[in-house]
Design an enzyme around this catalytic site. Sequence first.
Site, PDB file in Angstrom:
ATOM      1  N   ARG A  90       0.821  -1.213   0.000  1.00 53.22           N
ATOM      2  CA  ARG A  90       0.000   0.000   0.000  1.00 53.22           C
ATOM      3  C   ARG A  90       0.853   1.262   0.000  1.00 53.22           C
ATOM      4  NH1 ARG A  90      -4.857  -2.550   2.556  1.00 53.22           N
ATOM      5  NH2 ARG A  90      -6.484  -1.001   2.762  1.00 53.22           N
ATOM      6  N   ARG A 124     -21.104  -2.872   3.963  1.00 53.83           N
ATOM      7  CA  ARG A 124     -20.397  -4.164   3.968  1.00 53.83           C
ATOM      8  C   ARG A 124     -20.679  -4.945   5.255  1.00 53.83           C
ATOM      9  NH1 ARG A 124     -14.192  -4.319   2.486  1.00 53.83           N
ATOM     10  NH2 ARG A 124     -14.058  -2.677   4.085  1.00 53.83           N
ATOM     11  N   ARG A 152     -17.396  -4.429  10.300  1.00 51.72           N
ATOM     12  CA  ARG A 152     -16.086  -4.000  10.800  1.00 51.72           C
ATOM     13  C   ARG A 152     -16.184  -2.664  11.520  1.00 51.72           C
ATOM     14  NH1 ARG A 152     -12.153  -4.637   5.694  1.00 51.72           N
ATOM     15  NH2 ARG A 152     -11.346  -2.720   6.624  1.00 51.72           N
ATOM     16  N   ARG A 163      -9.563   6.721   5.516  1.00 55.99           N
ATOM     17  CA  ARG A 163      -8.931   5.657   4.709  1.00 55.99           C
ATOM     18  C   ARG A 163      -8.784   6.095   3.260  1.00 55.99           C
ATOM     19  NH1 ARG A 163     -13.030   1.248   6.524  1.00 55.99           N
ATOM     20  NH2 ARG A 163     -12.132  -0.065   4.891  1.00 55.99           N
TER      21      ARG A 163
HETATM   22  P1  ADP Z   1     -12.114  -4.344  -0.580  1.00 55.77           P
HETATM   23  O1  ADP Z   1     -11.550  -5.708  -0.277  1.00 55.77           O
HETATM   24  O2  ADP Z   1     -11.482  -3.729  -1.801  1.00 55.77           O
HETATM   25  O3  ADP Z   1     -12.116  -3.422   0.594  1.00 55.77           O
HETATM   26  P2  ADP Z   1     -14.725  -5.713  -0.732  1.00 55.77           P
HETATM   27  O4  ADP Z   1     -14.507  -6.815  -1.699  1.00 55.77           O
HETATM   28  O5  ADP Z   1     -14.788  -6.061   0.700  1.00 55.77           O
HETATM   29  O6  ADP Z   1     -13.629  -4.535  -0.995  1.00 55.77           O
HETATM   30  O7  ADP Z   1     -16.054  -4.948  -1.176  1.00 55.77           O
HETATM   31  C1  ADP Z   1     -16.541  -3.840  -0.414  1.00 55.77           C
HETATM   32  C2  ADP Z   1     -18.073  -3.909  -0.346  1.00 55.77           C
HETATM   33  O8  ADP Z   1     -18.618  -3.616  -1.626  1.00 55.77           O
HETATM   34  C3  ADP Z   1     -18.614  -5.280   0.043  1.00 55.77           C
HETATM   35  O9  ADP Z   1     -19.769  -5.091   0.825  1.00 55.77           O
HETATM   36  C4  ADP Z   1     -18.948  -5.934  -1.300  1.00 55.77           C
HETATM   37  O10 ADP Z   1     -20.036  -6.861  -1.198  1.00 55.77           O
HETATM   38  C5  ADP Z   1     -19.359  -4.731  -2.130  1.00 55.77           C
HETATM   39  N1  ADP Z   1     -18.993  -4.850  -3.540  1.00 55.77           N
HETATM   40  C6  ADP Z   1     -17.879  -5.433  -4.075  1.00 55.77           C
HETATM   41  N2  ADP Z   1     -17.870  -5.319  -5.419  1.00 55.77           N
HETATM   42  C7  ADP Z   1     -19.016  -4.624  -5.749  1.00 55.77           C
HETATM   43  C8  ADP Z   1     -19.574  -4.177  -6.996  1.00 55.77           C
HETATM   44  N3  ADP Z   1     -18.976  -4.405  -8.171  1.00 55.77           N
HETATM   45  N4  ADP Z   1     -20.737  -3.489  -6.933  1.00 55.77           N
HETATM   46  C9  ADP Z   1     -21.344  -3.238  -5.750  1.00 55.77           C
HETATM   47  N5  ADP Z   1     -20.868  -3.633  -4.562  1.00 55.77           N
HETATM   48  C10 ADP Z   1     -19.704  -4.322  -4.549  1.00 55.77           C
HETATM   49  P1  ADP Z   2      -9.930  -2.037   2.964  1.00 64.30           P
HETATM   50  O1  ADP Z   2      -9.324  -2.487   1.676  1.00 64.30           O
HETATM   51  O2  ADP Z   2     -11.390  -2.259   3.040  1.00 64.30           O
HETATM   52  O3  ADP Z   2      -9.530  -0.641   3.340  1.00 64.30           O
HETATM   53  P2  ADP Z   2      -8.177  -3.785   4.583  1.00 64.30           P
HETATM   54  O4  ADP Z   2      -8.809  -4.930   5.259  1.00 64.30           O
HETATM   55  O5  ADP Z   2      -7.280  -4.048   3.434  1.00 64.30           O
HETATM   56  O6  ADP Z   2      -9.380  -2.862   4.192  1.00 64.30           O
HETATM   57  O7  ADP Z   2      -7.356  -2.913   5.626  1.00 64.30           O
HETATM   58  C1  ADP Z   2      -7.926  -2.496   6.852  1.00 64.30           C
HETATM   59  C2  ADP Z   2      -6.915  -1.645   7.613  1.00 64.30           C
HETATM   60  O8  ADP Z   2      -5.760  -2.452   7.923  1.00 64.30           O
HETATM   61  C3  ADP Z   2      -6.353  -0.450   6.851  1.00 64.30           C
HETATM   62  O9  ADP Z   2      -7.168   0.699   6.967  1.00 64.30           O
HETATM   63  C4  ADP Z   2      -5.002  -0.261   7.525  1.00 64.30           C
HETATM   64  O10 ADP Z   2      -5.131   0.359   8.793  1.00 64.30           O
HETATM   65  C5  ADP Z   2      -4.554  -1.702   7.787  1.00 64.30           C
HETATM   66  N1  ADP Z   2      -3.777  -2.270   6.664  1.00 64.30           N
HETATM   67  C6  ADP Z   2      -4.103  -3.353   5.901  1.00 64.30           C
HETATM   68  N2  ADP Z   2      -3.149  -3.603   4.997  1.00 64.30           N
HETATM   69  C7  ADP Z   2      -2.192  -2.662   5.179  1.00 64.30           C
HETATM   70  C8  ADP Z   2      -0.951  -2.371   4.538  1.00 64.30           C
HETATM   71  N3  ADP Z   2      -0.495  -3.115   3.508  1.00 64.30           N
HETATM   72  N4  ADP Z   2      -0.228  -1.324   4.994  1.00 64.30           N
HETATM   73  C9  ADP Z   2      -0.655  -0.578   6.022  1.00 64.30           C
HETATM   74  N5  ADP Z   2      -1.811  -0.788   6.662  1.00 64.30           N
HETATM   75  C10 ADP Z   2      -2.579  -1.816   6.255  1.00 64.30           C
END
Ligand code: ADP
Ligand code: ADP
Length: 207
Positions: A90, A124, A152, A163
Amino acid sequence: MMGSIVLFGPPGAGKGTQAEIIVEMTGKPQISTGDMLRSAVSQGTELGLEAREYMEAGKLVPDQVIIGLIKDRLSESDASNGVLFDGFPRTIPQAEALSEITEVSAVISIAVPDEDIVNRIVGRRMDPETGEIYHVSFKPPPPELSNRLVQRKDDNEETVRMRLAAYHNQTKPLGDWYGNMGILSTVDGTGTIQEVSQSVANAVRNL
Ligand code: ADP
Ligand code: ADP
């Protein structure tokens, strides 16, 4: 393909959701730093205690903590033919450290504008037993699961704005960095989950 694949994109882009099809197609194990950190937080380990305050504030956990976590994970035997990274790297320093441990062959970026992100994040829900990701409107969970689903702590509007700011300041430049290396494929992440899966599958086939 021998090297690792990085799934890149803003919070809520659909990385976790789309990881499944890439795992199916490539057989590479998924490594999600977010999931690893949440598990450390719930187990109350030293790492979890350190990471928690950053996560709850919507800030990135310090690079050295993340790099240590990844080094340990990549030393396990299932990682020897490359992995699928979800939510890592990241920052540019994380990517530089990674390049010294393993080869990144491809980066798949899921593009979703900020205005769609907040709705995705606040709706989510996760099934703690299976890890399945749902959305109250876009991927409604089966009613019989509704009482065991969790939200979450950082999936609220205030924290998601932090974020997104961290994404724009610290993570987005890494997309350009991989773009300059010529290994970035960008897919439109704004369609339905099925439409985005089609685009992701095409990107994987073209690797
Ligand atoms: P990330 O891992 O990038 O944070 P997630 O896969 O957890 O994202 O998706 C975030 C939220 O959006 C989840 O609630 C998921 O069900 C929803 N979501 C994922 N892809 C889509 C899409 N193409 N359209 C609408 N909602 C989506
Ligand atoms: P999302 O894609 O929905 O933001 P993640 O589950 O990937 O959520 O990350 C949740 C939190 O965990 C981030 O907001 C950050 O605080 C921490 N995190 C996860 N991966 C990393 C990374 N590679 N570097 C720094 N912080 C991280």
